[in-house]
Design a protein around this motif. Structure first.
Motif, short mmCIF file in Angstrom:
data_model
loop_
_atom_site.label_atom_id
_atom_site.label_comp_id
_atom_site.label_asym_id
_atom_site.label_seq_id
_atom_site.Cartn_x
_atom_site.Cartn_y
_atom_site.Cartn_z
N VAL A 374 0.87 -1.18 0.00
CA VAL A 374 0.00 0.00 0.00
C VAL A 374 0.91 1.22 0.00
CG1 VAL A 374 -1.75 1.29 1.26
CG2 VAL A 374 -1.82 -1.21 1.25
N SER A 375 0.75 2.06 -1.02
CA SER A 375 1.63 3.22 -1.18
C SER A 375 1.22 4.35 -0.25
CB SER A 375 1.59 3.72 -2.63
OG SER A 375 0.31 4.27 -2.92
N GLU A 376 2.14 5.29 -0.07
CA GLU A 376 1.85 6.48 0.74
C GLU A 376 0.72 7.29 0.12
OE1 GLU A 376 2.85 7.62 3.71
OE2 GLU A 376 3.83 5.67 3.93
N ASP A 377 0.68 7.36 -1.20
CA ASP A 377 -0.40 8.09 -1.87
C ASP A 377 -1.76 7.47 -1.56
OD1 ASP A 377 1.33 9.89 -2.96
OD2 ASP A 377 1.41 8.95 -4.95
N GLU A 378 -1.81 6.14 -1.56
CA GLU A 378 -3.07 5.46 -1.25
C GLU A 378 -3.48 5.71 0.20
OE1 GLU A 378 -2.97 1.59 -4.21
OE2 GLU A 378 -1.61 1.64 -2.50
N MET A 379 -2.51 5.73 1.10
CA MET A 379 -2.81 6.02 2.49
C MET A 379 -3.32 7.45 2.66
SD MET A 379 -2.35 3.41 4.56
CE MET A 379 -1.94 4.05 6.17
N GLN A 380 -2.70 8.37 1.92
CA GLN A 380 -3.13 9.77 1.99
C GLN A 380 -4.56 9.92 1.48
OE1 GLN A 380 -1.82 12.56 3.24
NE2 GLN A 380 -0.05 11.46 4.05
N ARG A 381 -4.88 9.24 0.38
CA ARG A 381 -6.25 9.32 -0.15
C ARG A 381 -7.26 8.75 0.84
NH1 ARG A 381 -3.67 8.09 -5.13
NH2 ARG A 381 -4.13 5.86 -4.92
N ALA A 382 -6.88 7.66 1.51
CA ALA A 382 -7.77 7.07 2.51
C ALA A 382 -7.98 8.04 3.67
CB ALA A 382 -7.20 5.75 3.01
N LEU A 383 -6.92 8.73 4.07
CA LEU A 383 -7.04 9.70 5.15
C LEU A 383 -7.93 10.87 4.72
CD1 LEU A 383 -6.29 10.79 7.91
CD2 LEU A 383 -4.18 11.71 6.93
N TYR A 384 -7.75 11.34 3.49
CA TYR A 384 -8.59 12.44 3.00
C TYR A 384 -10.06 12.03 2.95
CZ TYR A 384 -4.27 14.81 1.63
OH TYR A 384 -3.05 15.43 1.65
N ASP A 385 -10.32 10.76 2.61
CA ASP A 385 -11.71 10.27 2.61
C ASP A 385 -12.29 10.37 4.02
OD1 ASP A 385 -11.68 9.75 -0.08
OD2 ASP A 385 -11.18 7.62 0.14
N LYS A 403 -1.27 9.84 16.55
CA LYS A 403 -0.90 9.46 17.90
C LYS A 403 -1.44 8.10 18.36
CE LYS A 403 -0.51 14.23 19.57
NZ LYS A 403 -1.00 15.22 20.56
N THR A 404 -2.46 7.58 17.67
CA THR A 404 -3.09 6.34 18.13
C THR A 404 -2.43 5.12 17.50
OG1 THR A 404 -5.19 7.52 18.30
CG2 THR A 404 -5.27 5.11 18.37
N PRO A 405 -1.85 4.23 18.32
CA PRO A 405 -1.24 3.01 17.77
C PRO A 405 -2.29 2.17 17.05
CG PRO A 405 -0.60 3.36 20.07
CD PRO A 405 -1.69 4.33 19.78
N GLY A 406 -1.95 1.72 15.86
CA GLY A 406 -2.87 0.86 15.11
C GLY A 406 -3.88 1.60 14.26
N ALA A 407 -3.99 2.92 14.44
CA ALA A 407 -4.99 3.68 13.68
C ALA A 407 -4.65 3.67 12.19
CB ALA A 407 -5.10 5.11 14.19
N ALA A 408 -3.37 3.85 11.88
CA ALA A 408 -2.95 3.84 10.48
C ALA A 408 -3.22 2.48 9.84
CB ALA A 408 -1.47 4.21 10.36
N ALA A 409 -3.07 1.43 10.64
CA ALA A 409 -3.32 0.08 10.12
C ALA A 409 -4.79 -0.09 9.73
CB ALA A 409 -2.94 -0.97 11.17
N SER A 410 -5.68 0.61 10.43
CA SER A 410 -7.10 0.52 10.09
C SER A 410 -7.39 1.16 8.74
CB SER A 410 -7.95 1.19 11.18
OG SER A 410 -7.76 2.60 11.18
N LEU A 411 -6.54 2.09 8.30
CA LEU A 411 -6.67 2.66 6.96
C LEU A 411 -6.03 1.74 5.92
CD1 LEU A 411 -5.76 6.45 7.45
CD2 LEU A 411 -8.03 5.46 7.18
N PHE A 416 -5.26 -2.80 1.38
CA PHE A 416 -4.46 -3.99 1.10
C PHE A 416 -5.37 -5.15 0.69
CE2 PHE A 416 -2.48 -7.97 2.50
CZ PHE A 416 -1.23 -7.88 1.88
N GLU A 417 -6.47 -5.35 1.42
CA GLU A 417 -7.37 -6.45 1.13
C GLU A 417 -7.97 -6.34 -0.26
OE1 GLU A 417 -11.46 -7.88 3.15
OE2 GLU A 417 -9.68 -8.11 4.40
N GLU A 418 -8.38 -5.13 -0.64
CA GLU A 418 -8.96 -4.95 -1.97
C GLU A 418 -7.92 -5.19 -3.06
OE1 GLU A 418 -12.15 -4.63 -2.70
OE2 GLU A 418 -12.47 -4.85 -0.54
N LYS A 419 -6.68 -4.82 -2.81
CA LYS A 419 -5.62 -5.06 -3.80
C LYS A 419 -5.33 -6.56 -3.93
CE LYS A 419 -2.30 -2.01 -4.31
NZ LYS A 419 -1.18 -1.06 -4.10
N VAL A 420 -5.45 -7.29 -2.83
CA VAL A 420 -5.29 -8.74 -2.89
C VAL A 420 -6.43 -9.36 -3.69
CG1 VAL A 420 -5.19 -10.88 -1.56
CG2 VAL A 420 -4.00 -8.85 -0.72
#
Length: 494
Positions: A374-385, A403-411, A416-420
């Motif tokens: 999962v690229s940084e761009d994809e993570m940024q788009r998910a955050l913007y959503d 600041k929240t552990p695991g929060a980024a993983a929830s994005l 990742f699952e959809e790409k799989v």
């Protein structure tokens, strides 16, 4: 450092880690020596503070820092050396005895702690050559596009004042004052409120009593708030509303033309049709995708059977169970109303949780072997959503993910699952099938929302929603009329 395995039972592991006191003291002395040239203490020239004096002043605090660093960093290194992956963050247990802790900080006792964790089970990936799925495709008719545009156009419909009586479809502008037992209630008053008769925006019985009124008319109407009305102080109660009609306006014709498109902020009618068609395709496409994914997951579920980490299953079950109980509370129902018992429901939802965890591990392994990232761009788009869903709270949300552990993983996880899934679709046999929109949208809970082993005991509606949530999919919501949200006063009247 000495690592002793004290438990190896299934996926569960427990390790005793011992760091000799002399090694802890050596690390402390290194830090004291490093600090010697930097620390400033009254009565001593820079760099001339005796190490023994530094140890007396700062020894315990440095040892405490060492303990924290070891607990934070060593577990990962230990598991890497063992060639193991922990299913969750390993639990660290240390002595709670104050005297023992003092001895450790004074380098008079070995530092010991225990690591408890469950390992990710090892399994071999199986061939996906035998997986076959059907992709249901809907051909969108021109009439459907036109009907959708007409519904959208209602928001831009023009109204012309008329002198006659109000009829269904007319827009009534009015002042009203609501009362219960003759006493006005909060939110029951509004001025120049507009209501299209027949829209179903207000509480049942309200709009019907406005039919036949004309500008200047006054009337007292009586209605009963629904038993499930959100404002509990009004739910189920009879109320009167003093109505003063200020204007009755008849609806203008809705024509799909460039003028309508312009009102909706689009340059032309053709462009409007193109946009609406794309929206409909997107809606059907998401359902098609969900059904495809479900077929893949069901077949993968049949290929893999292995022990799942209980901590992951517990966490997944807790999420599902919390949702189930929330749904039951909101609907005012019990497990008995759903033709089951709490005990049976727990058993079935435990199976759902195990299925979800197992499939998550399988998809993770497939993605890792395929080199999916999962690229940084994809993570940024998910955050913007996420930010777009909560306007005005952008700063708080960004801080939460920072600041929240695991929060980024929830994005990351759903991306990742959809790409799989995309990767699997490129590897398996996919057959397209043209279906009607009714066939595509059919809510076949027994087949689409439950696995075969879950059909008998799980309550159907709740099982469908739980599994959809557990597999990262959104269950269809029941249809119901939407209440207007323009003003607090208007909400009470509704």
């Amino acid at each position: 450092m000495q690592v002793i395995e004290t438990l190896s039972e299934g996926l569960k592991r427990e390790l005793k880690v011992v760091i000799p006191a002399k090694d802890m003291e050596a690390q402390m002395n290194e830090r004291l020596a490093d600090a010697k040239d930097r620390v400033r203490i009254n009565g001593f020239r820079p760099g001339k503070v005796p190490v023994a004096h530094l140890k007396k002043m700062y020894g315990k605090s440095i040892m405490a820092e060492l303990v924290n660093e070891i607990v934070r960093e060593r577990p990962t290194a230990i598991l890497t050396e063992r060639g193991e992956k922990s299913a969750t963050q390993p639990e660290v247990s240390m002595t709670e005895d104050q005297d023992e802790a003092e001895k450790i900080l004074s380098a008079q006792a070995d530092f010991e702690f225990t690591l408890s964790y469950e390992v990710i089970p090892s399994f071999e990936l199986k061939s996906v050559d035998g997986i076959k799925v059907t992709r249901e495709v809907v051909e969108i008719a021109e009439d459907e596009v036109t009907e959708q545009i007409k519904r959208i156009a209602e928001s831009a419909r023009s109204y012309e004042p008329k002198k006659g009586k109000a009829a269904e479809g007319d827009r009534v502008t009015m002042d009203y004052l609501g009362k219960v037992d003759g006493v006005p209630f909060d939110g029951g008053k509004d001025e120049d409120a507009q209501l299209v008769l027949g829209s179903g925006r207000f509480i049942p019985g309200f709009e019907e009593q406005l039919v036949g009124l004309k500008a200047g008319d006054e009337k007292v109407i009586t209605v009963t708030f629904p038993a499930d009305y959100p404002a509990t102080n009004l739910a189920g109660k009879e109320a009167t509303f003093d109505i003063t009609v200020k204007e009755v306006a008849a609806p203008g014709e809705v024509e799909i033309n460039d003028e309508l498109a312009s009102k909706l902020g689009v340059e032309s009618a053709e462009k409007l049709k193109e946009i609406v068609r794309g929206q409909i395709e997107g809606q059907y496409g998401s359902v098609t995708r969900q059904k495809l994914k479900r077929q893949i997951l069901d077949q993968l579920d049949g290929l893999y059977q292995f022990e799942t980490p209980s901590r992951l299953v517990d966490a997944e079950f807790d999420n599902i169970w919390r949702q189930i109980n929330t749904d039951l509370a909101q609907s005012g129902k019990t497990f008995e109303d759903e033709d089951t018992t709490e005990e049976k429901a727990r058993e079935e939802y435990r199976k759902l949780a195990e299925r979800r965890v197992r499939l998550g591990l399988v998809l993770s392994e497939i993605g890792e072997k395929a080199g999916i990232e999962v690229s940084e761009d994809e993570m940024q788009r998910a955050l913007y959503d996420q930010l777009r869903q909560f306007p005005g709270q952008e700063k708080e949300i960004i801080e939460f993910f920072r600041k929240t552990p695991g929060a980024a993983a929830s994005l990351r996880a759903p991306i990742f699952e959809e790409k799989v899934v995309d990767h699997l679709l490129s590897q398996i046999d996919v057959t397209d099938k043209v279906v009607s929109k009714e066939e595509l949208m059919a809510d076949d809970e027994d087949e689409a929302s439950e696995t075969k082993s879950e059909k008998k005991a799980a309550p159907k509606k709740k099982a469908a929603k739980a599994e959809a949530a557990a597999e990262g999919e959104e269950a269809p919501a029941p249809k119901k009329k939407a209440a207007p949200k323009k003003k607090a006063s208007e909400e009470s009247a509704e």
